[in-house]
Design a protein around this motif. Structure first.
Motif, PDB file in Angstrom:
ATOM      1  N   LEU A  97       0.828  -1.210   0.000  1.00 12.76           N
ATOM      2  CA  LEU A  97       0.000   0.000   0.000  1.00 12.76           C
ATOM      3  C   LEU A  97       0.865   1.264   0.000  1.00 12.76           C
ATOM      4  CD1 LEU A  97      -2.748  -1.129   2.517  1.00 12.76           C
ATOM      5  CD2 LEU A  97      -3.094  -0.639   0.089  1.00 12.76           C
ATOM      6  N   TYR A  98       1.985   1.201   0.694  1.00  9.76           N
ATOM      7  CA  TYR A  98       2.871   2.365   0.777  1.00  9.76           C
ATOM      8  C   TYR A  98       3.496   2.662  -0.592  1.00  9.76           C
ATOM      9  CZ  TYR A  98       6.553   5.463   2.545  1.00  9.76           C
ATOM     10  OH  TYR A  98       7.386   6.537   2.780  1.00  9.76           O
ATOM     11  N   THR A  99       3.943   1.611  -1.282  1.00  6.79           N
ATOM     12  CA  THR A  99       4.602   1.827  -2.575  1.00  6.79           C
ATOM     13  C   THR A  99       3.611   2.197  -3.683  1.00  6.79           C
ATOM     14  OG1 THR A  99       4.500  -0.555  -3.035  1.00  6.79           O
ATOM     15  CG2 THR A  99       6.537   0.290  -2.073  1.00  6.79           C
ATOM     16  N   LYS A 104       2.669   7.572   8.515  1.00  8.11           N
ATOM     17  CA  LYS A 104       1.896   7.255   9.714  1.00  8.11           C
ATOM     18  C   LYS A 104       1.052   6.000   9.504  1.00  8.11           C
ATOM     19  CE  LYS A 104      -1.284   9.370  13.076  1.00  8.11           C
ATOM     20  NZ  LYS A 104      -2.297   8.296  13.031  1.00  8.11           N
ATOM     21  N   GLY A 105       0.404   5.936   8.354  1.00  7.96           N
ATOM     22  CA  GLY A 105      -0.420   4.772   8.045  1.00  7.96           C
ATOM     23  C   GLY A 105       0.407   3.502   7.951  1.00  7.96           C
ATOM     24  N   THR A 144      -6.874   4.294   4.233  1.00  7.50           N
ATOM     25  CA  THR A 144      -6.897   4.375   2.770  1.00  7.50           C
ATOM     26  C   THR A 144      -8.223   4.916   2.238  1.00  7.50           C
ATOM     27  OG1 THR A 144      -7.706   2.104   2.589  1.00  7.50           O
ATOM     28  CG2 THR A 144      -5.313   2.421   2.541  1.00  7.50           C
ATOM     29  N   ASN A 145      -9.080   5.322   3.131  1.00 10.13           N
ATOM     30  CA  ASN A 145     -10.421   5.787   2.748  1.00 10.13           C
ATOM     31  C   ASN A 145     -11.199   4.678   2.041  1.00 10.13           C
ATOM     32  OD1 ASN A 145     -12.524   7.694   2.642  1.00 10.13           O
ATOM     33  ND2 ASN A 145     -11.956   8.321   0.560  1.00 10.13           N
ATOM     34  N   GLY A 146     -11.045   3.464   2.589  1.00  9.02           N
ATOM     35  CA  GLY A 146     -11.841   2.340   2.095  1.00  9.02           C
ATOM     36  C   GLY A 146     -11.336   1.710   0.831  1.00  9.02           C
ATOM     37  N   VAL A 147     -10.034   1.410   0.762  1.00  7.08           N
ATOM     38  CA  VAL A 147      -9.494   0.744  -0.420  1.00  7.08           C
ATOM     39  C   VAL A 147     -10.210  -0.582  -0.635  1.00  7.08           C
ATOM     40  CG1 VAL A 147      -7.664  -0.510   0.827  1.00  7.08           C
ATOM     41  CG2 VAL A 147      -7.358   0.048  -1.592  1.00  7.08           C
ATOM     42  N   TYR A 168      -9.768  -6.211  -3.036  1.00  5.39           N
ATOM     43  CA  TYR A 168      -9.667  -7.143  -4.152  1.00  5.39           C
ATOM     44  C   TYR A 168      -9.141  -6.513  -5.432  1.00  5.39           C
ATOM     45  CZ  TYR A 168     -11.983 -10.100  -0.898  1.00  5.39           C
ATOM     46  OH  TYR A 168     -12.251 -10.813   0.232  1.00  5.39           O
ATOM     47  N   ASN A 169      -9.115  -5.204  -5.469  1.00  8.90           N
ATOM     48  CA  ASN A 169      -8.510  -4.505  -6.601  1.00  8.90           C
ATOM     49  C   ASN A 169      -8.301  -3.060  -6.161  1.00  8.90           C
ATOM     50  OD1 ASN A 169      -8.075  -2.978  -9.040  1.00  8.90           O
ATOM     51  ND2 ASN A 169      -8.889  -4.701 -10.201  1.00  8.90           N
ATOM     52  N   ILE A 170      -7.060  -2.691  -5.934  1.00  9.06           N
ATOM     53  CA  ILE A 170      -6.776  -1.389  -5.322  1.00  9.06           C
ATOM     54  C   ILE A 170      -7.145  -0.210  -6.219  1.00  9.06           C
ATOM     55  CG2 ILE A 170      -4.928  -2.303  -3.867  1.00  9.06           C
ATOM     56  CD1 ILE A 170      -2.924  -0.966  -5.855  1.00  9.06           C
ATOM     57  N   LEU A 171      -7.373  -0.459  -7.522  1.00 11.02           N
ATOM     58  CA  LEU A 171      -7.742   0.624  -8.425  1.00 11.02           C
ATOM     59  C   LEU A 171      -9.255   0.745  -8.608  1.00 11.02           C
ATOM     60  CD1 LEU A 171      -5.041   0.462 -11.243  1.00 11.02           C
ATOM     61  CD2 LEU A 171      -5.044   1.769  -9.101  1.00 11.02           C
TER      62      LEU A 171
END
Length: 446
Positions: free
Chosen positions: A208-210, A217-218, A256-259, A262-265
Motif C-alpha cells: 500500500l505504501y509503494t 503514519k499509516g 486508505t479511505n476504504g481501499v 480485491y482490486n486497489i484501483l
C-alpha cells in the motif's frame, strides 16, 4: 450412494423484470448432482463439458474450480462471474474457459452455495475435513463419469480455495497412486491463494505504501498491526490471529479511505462492514471478515439468479436449501483455520513431482503478489534456486497485442504467473490472459 446426474442442453425460459420472456443461447452439455459426503452433509457439483466446435470434449482437459471464502460458491460466483459459459445476465461470456476445458464447479466446504448440512456439527472446521469430503465427491464423480478418467485433470483455485486446493491435490495424488480414485491427475493451480496468510499480511503495508495508498503514519500503524498478528501466530493462537487480522483490515480501511481489498484501483469498496458500529461485541471481527470476504460475492443480483431461474433449472435443490444460506456458518466454523499456512503441503506436492502453478493479480491487496513471492522463498524444494534463477518471460493476451499482459517463470514442475492489471479475481479482470494461462498450464497450443 451414487450421485444423481441431470444432463441438459437448453436453458429454460427466464422472466425479466420488464415482463418480457427471452430464451438464452443454447448452452453446452452439462450434468449436475449431489454427493452425500457424510451422513449429514451433501455437496453439490455442476459439470460443463468443453464447448469447442472444432473438437470433441475428450480432446480437452477437465478443470475442477474451487472458490474461496471459505463459503463462497464456485457454482455461483466462479461460474457466472468469472469463467462459466454465461455471465450473471445470462449472456454468453467471450472468455469462458469452456473453449479450452471441461469445467467442474463444486460448492465446498459443505454448506457453501447449494451444498448443505443437516446438523450444525457437520460443518467443516479444518482443512482435513474439507479434504476428506472432497475425496468422497471426486471418487464418486470419476466412478460415475468414466469418460473423464483418462482425460488430464487439473485443479484450479482462487483465494482460500487455493489453500484447500493444495491439500486436496496432495490427497488426490495419494489416492491415485493407491488406486482408490481413477483419474489422470495432472496438476494444481493456486490463484491469489491464501497459502501463507502471514506473508500476505506482512506485505500489506509495504504494498500500500509503494502504491501511494499509505503515508508514513499509516504504514507504521499497519506494520504494528501485522506484528501483533505475527506474534499471535508464533504463539499458535490462531483464533486470536484471525481476530487481529480483522482489526488490521479496519486500520487499512481507515487509512486508505476504504481501499478495495480485491482490486486497489477499484474505488467503490465492496465491503459491507462500514455499516457496523464499533460498539458491538468482540465477536464482530468474525462477522466483518465474513462480510468482507464472502458476503460480497453473494451480491443481490447473483443471489436472485441462483435462488430464482437457476434453482428452477436445476430442479433438485431441496426446499430447505437457500443458495448461500449457510455460508456464514461455513466461514465461522473455519475461523480457527484461517491463519494456518500450507507451505509444507506445496513442498510435498513439488517433491511428489506434481505440477504446481502459482498465479497472482498485480492489483490484489488481500493476497498481494509480494506475499506470494515471500512464501515461495520459504519452500524447501531442492530445485527452488534454479527456479529463482530463471528470467521471467513477458506474455501477451493475443498474438496481435503489443502490450505486456503478464510475466511467466517456469522451472521443472513449478510455474509462476504475474498477471498485470488484474485484482484478486484474475479471470474476471483479465479474461483473455486468464484463458491463455489456462492453455499454457494444460499444455495446449495457444
Amino acid at each position: 450412494m451414487p450421485a444423481k446426474m441431470y444432463p441438459i442442453l437448453i436453458f429454460s425460459l427466464v422472466t425479466l423484470s420488464s415482463g418480457y420472456f427471452i430464451k438464452p443461447p443454447k448452452e453446452p452439455r452439462q450434468a449436475w448432482g449431489y454427493v452425500p459426503v457424510r451422513s449429514n452433509a451433501s455437496m453439490f457439483w455442476w459439470l460443463y463439458y468443453a464447448d469447442n466446435p472444432a473438437q470433441n470434449f475428450t480432446s480437452f482437459p477437465l478443470i475442477l474450480w474451487l472458490q474461496g471464502g471459505p463459503g463462497a460458491s464456485g457454482c455461483g460466483y466462479g461460474n457466472f462471474e468469472e469463467i462459466g459459459p454465461l455471465d450473471a445476465d445470462l449472456k454468453p461470456r467471450r472468455t469462458t474457459w469452456l473453449q479450452a476445458a471441461s469445467v467442474l464447479f463444486v460448492d465446498n466446504p459443505v454448506g457453501t452455495g447449494y451444498s448443505y448440512v443437516n446438523d450444525t456439527l457437520a460443518y467443516a472446521t479444518d482443512i482435513c475435513t474439507v479434504t476428506s469430503d472432497m475425496m468422497v465427491l471426486l471418487k464418486e464423480f470419476f466412478a460415475s463419469k468414466t469418460e473423464f478418467q483418462k482425460i488430464p485433470f487439473y485443479i484450479f483455485s482462487e483465494s482460500y480455495g487455493g489453500k484447500m486446493a493444495a491439500a486436496i491435490a496432495l490427497e488426490l495424488y495419494k489416492a491415485v497412486e493407491a488406486g482408490t480414485i481413477k483419474c489422470n491427475f495432472s496438476g494444481v493451480a493456486l490463484g491469489d491463494s491464501w497459502i501463507s496468510p502471514i506473508d500476505s499480511v506482512i506485505a500489506w503495508g509495504p504494498y500500500l505504501y509503494t502504491t501511494s495508498l499509505l503515508d508514513d503514519k499509516g504504514l507504521k500503524e499497519v506494520t504494528t498491526a501485522a506484528k501483533k498478528i505475527l506474534d499471535a501466530m508464533n504463539k499458535k493462537e490462531f483464533k486470536l490471529a484471525t481476530l487481529l487480522w480483522s482489526k488490521a483490515e479496519d486500520i487499512i480501511e481507515n487509512n486508505t479511505n476504504g481501499v478495495n481489498f480485491y482490486n486497489i484501483l477499484t474505488q467503490e469498496s465492496e465491503t459491507a462492514s462500514r455499516s457496523l458500529t464499533s460498539t458491538l461485541s468482540e465477536t464482530l471481527p468474525f462477522i466483518k471478515l465474513f462480510q468482507r470476504h464472502v458476503q460480497y460475492q453473494n451480491k443481490d443480483k447473483l443471489s436472485d439468479l441462483m435462488n430464482g431461474p437457476i434453482r428452477k433449472k436445476l430442479k433438485i435443490i431441496p426446499d430447505h436449501v437457500k443458495w448461500g444460506g449457510q455460508s456464514e456458518n461455513v466461514f465461522m466454523n473455519m475461523a480457527g483455520d484461517f491463519m494456518k499456512h500450507v507451505i509444507d503441503t506445496v513442498d510435498e506436492l513439488l517433491e511428489a513431482n506434481v505440477n504446481v502453478t502459482v498465479y497472482n493479480g498485480q492489483l490484489d491487496l488481500i493476497v498481494p503478489t509480494m506475499g506470494q513471492e515471500a512464501w515461495i522463498r520459504k519452500l524447501k524444494w531442492p530445485k527452488l534456486k534454479k527456479f529463482s534463477a530463471q528470467r521471467w518471460q513477458p506474455l501477451y493476451a493475443c498474438p496481435e497485442s503489443t502490450q505486456t499482459a503478464a510475466f511467466h517463470k517456469s522451472y521443472d514442475n513449478l510455474d509462476f504467473f504475474w498477471i498485470l492489471k488484474a485484482g484478486h479475481m484474475v479471470p474476471a479482470d483479465q479474461g483473455d490472459m486468464a484463458l491463455k494461462m489456462l492453455r499454457i498450464v494444460t499444455h495446449q497450443r495457444h
